[in-house]
Structure formats: C-alpha cells, structure tokens
Write an enzyme that holds these catalytic residues in place. Structure first.
Site, PDB file in Angstrom:
ATOM      1  N   HIS A  32       0.862  -1.337  -0.087  1.00 26.00           N
ATOM      2  CA  HIS A  32       0.060   0.035  -0.019  1.00 26.00           C
ATOM      3  C   HIS A  32       0.768   1.158   0.177  1.00 26.00           C
ATOM      4  O   HIS A  32       0.682   2.233  -0.909  1.00 26.00           O
ATOM      5  CB  HIS A  32      -0.895   0.165   1.029  1.00 26.00           C
ATOM      6  N   ASP A  57       2.104   5.361   7.097  1.00 23.47           N
ATOM      7  CA  ASP A  57       1.403   4.859   8.018  1.00 23.47           C
ATOM      8  C   ASP A  57       2.284   4.075   9.294  1.00 23.47           C
ATOM      9  O   ASP A  57       1.908   3.197  10.140  1.00 23.47           O
ATOM     10  CB  ASP A  57       0.528   3.522   7.473  1.00 23.47           C
ATOM     11  N   GLU A  60       1.205   5.586  12.900  1.00 25.70           N
ATOM     12  CA  GLU A  60       0.022   4.939  13.407  1.00 25.70           C
ATOM     13  C   GLU A  60       0.004   3.428  13.614  1.00 25.70           C
ATOM     14  O   GLU A  60      -0.704   2.969  14.643  1.00 25.70           O
ATOM     15  CB  GLU A  60      -0.890   5.427  12.207  1.00 25.70           C
ATOM     16  N   ASP A  61       0.682   2.892  13.012  1.00 23.59           N
ATOM     17  CA  ASP A  61       0.539   1.600  12.725  1.00 23.59           C
ATOM     18  C   ASP A  61       1.460   0.597  13.826  1.00 23.59           C
ATOM     19  O   ASP A  61       1.458  -0.268  13.855  1.00 23.59           O
ATOM     20  CB  ASP A  61       0.729   0.837  11.267  1.00 23.59           C
TER      21      ASP A  61
END
Ligand code: ZN
Length: 184
Positions: A32, A57, A60-61
């Site tokens: 992604h 990301d 956040e991830d």
C-alpha cells in the site's frame, strides 16, 4: 534522490513486516505505501511528499509496538518536512473512529500541500483496494459508505495537483460504478 526513496521504503517495510492489508488476499501491508508513493512519483510530487507517502502509516501502525516509530525518529532520519507531513496525515488513534473520519473531512482543506498530496494518493490507493480486494467482512453498504466518505475528504484536498485530482475523480467514478453494478 533514489537513496532516500529506498531508505524510506526499507524503513517502512521493516515497520510493516508483520502487517497485512485487510483485503481477502491479505497482501503484505507494504504494497500500500509503495503504491501511494508510486502514484505521487507519477504525478510529479516533490521528494518529501514521496518519502512521506512511503512512511505515512509507520507512526499510526506501530503505536502498539514495544518500540513505536516516533515523529522525532522520522525527522532525524528523513528530515523535518517529511516528519511533519507524516504527522499531518496520521489520525489521532485515541479518538473514536467516527470522530476521526469526520475530522479528516473537516481538516482536509487546512492541510499543507505535501499532506494534501499524500492524503489524496492514499485515498486513490484505498479506492482501488475497495474495487479489487475489499475486506471480506465489508458488505456492500459499508463499501458504498467508504467510497462516499473518501470523496468528501478528497473535496477538501483540491488545489495542490490537478492531474492527481483528475486521477482521484476517475477512480472514484469507477468505484461507484462498480458498486452500482453489484446491485443491478
Ligand atoms: Zn494509507
């Protein structure tokens, strides 16, 4: 610079090593951010936006990891501009999901140009995923709702890159048409 792009790609791959996309095929998550970065590179985005796309990301991830990725670490490694774009495109995970979604719509017009580019390419990638490999648990109504919401966010991201906006519009129309065909 190609070295920076590969360094960011490798960094993100390490962070996302155990993460999977939500689609039925459970693709490696890194596919992604790579797609988001590729979309930006093909639309002439500046390097900090491409690096931020690869890393978008990672904060956040990794928030539940033993050693979460911090904005400070991204800034030290990839520069303050990249870290600030990542900060702008990261949701506050302490907020309930519906509030985070509403905030994305509300705050989109206030984002920096780099953050607008990353967010728009992110939505394009997510709409493609909804068409090609939707999460198995998402029914038709939930997918329609998602595509509609992405359109609301994207409306606030305009003004940074017309060709990227045109790609979003095409992708949005294709996604809505595909969803409409499902019920026909
Ligand atoms: Zn994303």
């Amino acid at each position: 610079m190609i070295q920076n792009v590969l360094a960011a790609a490798s960094f993100a791959a390490a962070v996302h090593a155990t993460h999977r996309r939500k689609g039925a095929a459970q693709e490696p998550y890194i596919n992604h951010p790579l797609e988001v970065a590729q979309i930006l590179a093909e639309h002439g985005a500046p390097e900090p936006a491409i690096l931020a796309a690869l890393l978008h990301d990672t904060v956040e991830d990794s928030s539940d990891d033993p050693e979460p990725v911090t904005l400070e670490a991204l800034s030290a490694r990839f520069g303050a501009e990249v870290a600030s774009i990542v900060a702008e495109v990261s949701d506050d995970k302490s907020l309930p999901k519906e509030m985070r979604k509403a905030l994305q719509v509300k705050l989109a017009p206030k984002k920096s140009e780099g953050a607008k580019l990353v967010k728009l390419a992110d939505k394009i990638s997510n709409l493609r995923a909804i068409m090609i490999a939707p999460p198995a648990s998402w029914d038709h109504a939930r997918r329609v709702e998602y595509v509609g919401w992405a359109g609301l966010v994207a409306a606030g991201l305009r003004g940074a890159n017309p060709s990227l906006e045109a790609l979003f519009d095409t992708t949005y129309r294709e996604a809505m048409a595909a969803l409409a065909r499902e019920t026909a």
